[in-house]
Design an enzyme around this catalytic site. Structure first.
Site: not given
Length: 452
Positions: A160, A201, A237, A265, A267
Site C-alpha cells: 500500500e 501489493n 477487497h 486479498e 473478498d
C-alpha cells in the site's frame, strides 16, 4: 486484516443442535467433487487463502488444507507480530502456518515486509535518523526473509505505497527515506532469498485508474532500473456488484511489463443481511474476478482473504457489511464457492440439491448466578426460508426475559421465537442469529430446537 471472533464462554456440552429435515452434511462433502486447488492447477494457477494459524485444526484446517494450494498468514508475519519488542522475536504462528503448508503440499505467500500499519510501537514512536531507519528496515527484511529462505514462494514486500490519486502515501518509510525505500526493500529481500518472487501489493488498483497507473509507472521504472520486482498484487477487497469493468485489461497491462500478477486479498462484502439475490450476485462477482485472472497467462494466483465468514475482517471494519467470503460461518460453501469453481473449469454454480436442510444451533454464550445469555443460529444449506420460527421446550424452569433480532414468547416451558421484520429471509448458504437473556436456577440443560 481480520476480526477475532469471541468463542463460547461455557464448555461444548452447552451447545445443542436440532435439524428440520435431513441432517446437514459436513462442509467438505457439499463442496465440488474436484477441490479448488486441483481445478486451479489444471489451468496453471494457484488458489490461496489467508489463514489464522491457531485455527488450523478441525474443519477449518480440513478446508484450508484440501481446497487451497497457497496460504497467506493473515497477521502472523507482519512486523508488529514478529518483533513486538525491539530485538525480541516471536515466530510461533508464522512457523505454524509454514509447517501446515509444507505438510499439505502448499505454497506460502509472505505478507508483508514493509507497511505503514501494524508496526510495533517501538518503531513508530521512535526518533530515527534516515540512516537508522534504513538500517532497521534492512535488518527486518533480511531477518524475516532469511528465516524462511526456500520456504516462501512469494513476498508482498511493499504494501500500500500509494494514495488514491496516485501520489505516494505519507508514511514512516516515505517520509524518512523517500520513494527509494521501495527499490531498497526489494533489493534487500532479493539478497535474502534470491528464489522468492517479490511483489508490490495495493488496494483499489484492480481497474485502470489513477492509483493503478501510478503503480504501473513505478513497476515500469523499477524494471528499467534493474530492481528485482517479479509481480504486482491487486488486493481486491471489493463491494458487491462493483467488480471493475477494466479488471482483465489492467491485469494484462501489468503482465505486458513482464511481471506476474496476483489477486492477493479477494473478498466481496455485502450489506447485511444476506439474501438469495445478494448471494447470487456475489457468486457472479467471484466468478468474474477469477475468470479475469484465468484469462491472462501471467496472472498466477488468486487468494481469498479468509475462506470463511467466521474469520473475516469485514464486519469489524465495515459495520453493517459482511458475508464476504466463499464459505459461511459453519464452513458450508456458499454460491460464491461455486462461482470460483466454475471460473476454474468446474461444474455447477449451485450446491447439490440433496440433503437440503435448515438447522438451528442453540448455545449459551454467558452465564451467571441467576441468569444467562443465549443465542440461536439458523443456517440453511440446500434449502432456504422466507420466514422462520424457532421453538423449544425448557426442562429446568428457565424463563426468557428479553430477546433481540426476534420476537419471542413463552408459555409455560415452551418458547417460540419468530423472525423480525428485517431478517426473515435465510438464503441457501446463508444464516441468521438471534439472542436472548433468561433466568435460571440450579441447572441449565440445553433444549432441542426445531425450525419452521
Amino acid at each position: 486484516m481480520r476480526s477475532l471472533r469471541k468463542g463460547l464462554s461455557l464448555a461444548s456440552f452447552l451447545t445443542g443442535v436440532a435439524t428440520l429435515g435431513a441432517v446437514l452434511v459436513a462442509a467438505p462433502a457439499h463442496a465440488a467433487d474436484t477441490p479448488l486447488r486441483d481445478l486451479a492447477a489444471a489451468k496453471g494457477k494457484v488458489i490461496g487463502t489467508a489463514v489464522t494459524g491457531s485455527k488450523l485444526t478441525g474443519t477449518y484446517g480440513d478446508v484450508a488444507g484440501s481446497q487451497f494450494s497457497s496460504l497467506t498468514p493473515g497477521n502472523a508475519m507482519k512486523w508488529g507480530s514478529v518483533e513486538p519488542t525491539q530485538g525480541s522475536f516471536n515466530w510461533t504462528e508464522a512457523d505454524q502456518i509454514v509447517a501446515f503448508a509444507q505438510a499439505h503440499n502448499q505454497q506460502v505467500r509472505g505478507h508483508t515486509l514493509v507497511w505503514h500499519s501494524q508496526n510495533p510501537s517501538w518503531l513508530t514512536n521512535g526518533s530515527w535518523t534516515s540512516a537508522q531507519l534504513s538500517s532497521l528496515l534492512q535488518n527486518h527484511i533480511s531477518t524475516e526473509v532469511g528465516r524462511y529462505k526456500g520456504k516462501i514462494a512469494a513476498w508482498d514486500v511493499v504494501n500500500e505505497p500509494f494514495n488514491e490519486d496516485g501520489t505516494y502515501r505519507s508514511t514512516l518509510w516515505y517520509n524518512g527515506l523517500g520513494a527509494n525505500y521501495i527499490a531498497n526493500a526489494l533489493t534487500w529481500a532479493h539478497a535474502a532469498d534470491p528464489d522468492a518472487k517479490l511483489y508490490i501489493n495495493d488496494y483499489n488498483v484492480e481497474g485502470v485508474n489513477s492509483k493503478s497507473t501510478a503503480l504501473y509507472n513505478l513497476v515500469k521504472s523499477l524494471k528499467q532500473q534493474g530492481v528485482p520486482i517479479d509481480g504486482v498484487g491487486l488486493q481486491a477487497h471489493l463491494i458487491l456488484g462493483q467488480v471493475p469493468s477494466t479488471l482483465q485489461q489492467n491485469i494484462q497491462r501489468f503482465a505486458d511489463l513482464g511481471v506476474d500478477v496476483a489477486i492477493t486479498e479477494l473478498d466481496i462484502r455485502m450489506a447485511l443481511p444476506a439474501d438469495s439475490a445478494k448471494l447470487a450476485q456475489q457468486a457472479a462477482d467471484f466468478k468474474s474476478v477469477v475468470a479475469a485472472c484465468a484469462a491472462v497467462t501471467r496472472c498466477v494466483n488468486v487468494t481469498v482473504w479468509g475462506f470463511t465468514d467466521s474469520d473475516s475482517w469485514v464486519p469489524s471494519t465495515f459495520p453493517g457489511y459482511g458475508a464476504a467470503t466463499p464459505y459461511d460461518e459453519n464452513y458450508g460453501p456458499k454460491p460464491a464457492y461455486y462461482g470460483i469453481a466454475e471460473a476454474l473449469g468446474g461444474g455447477s454454480t449451485t450446491p447439490p440439491p440433496t440433503n437440503g436442510a435448515c438447522t438451528a444451533t442453540y448455545s449459551v454464550t454467558s452465564q451467571w448466578n441467576t441468569g444467562f445469555t443465549g443465542q440461536v443460529k439458523i443456517a440453511c444449506a440446500g434449502a432456504s426460508l422466507s420466514s422462520w420460527k424457532a421453538s423449544w421446550t425448557y426442562g429446568a424452569g428457565q424463563q426468557i426475559t428479553q430477546a433481540w433480532n426476534a420476537s419471542c414468547t413463552q408459555s409455560g416451558s415452551t418458547v417460540t421465537c419468530a423472525n423480525a421484520s428485517y431478517n426473515g429471509s435465510v438464503a441457501d448458504g446463508g444464516s441468521v442469529t438471534f439472542g436472548f437473556n433468561a433466568s435460571w436456577s440450579g441447572s441449565n440443560p440445553v433444549p432441542t430446537v426445531t425450525v419452521s
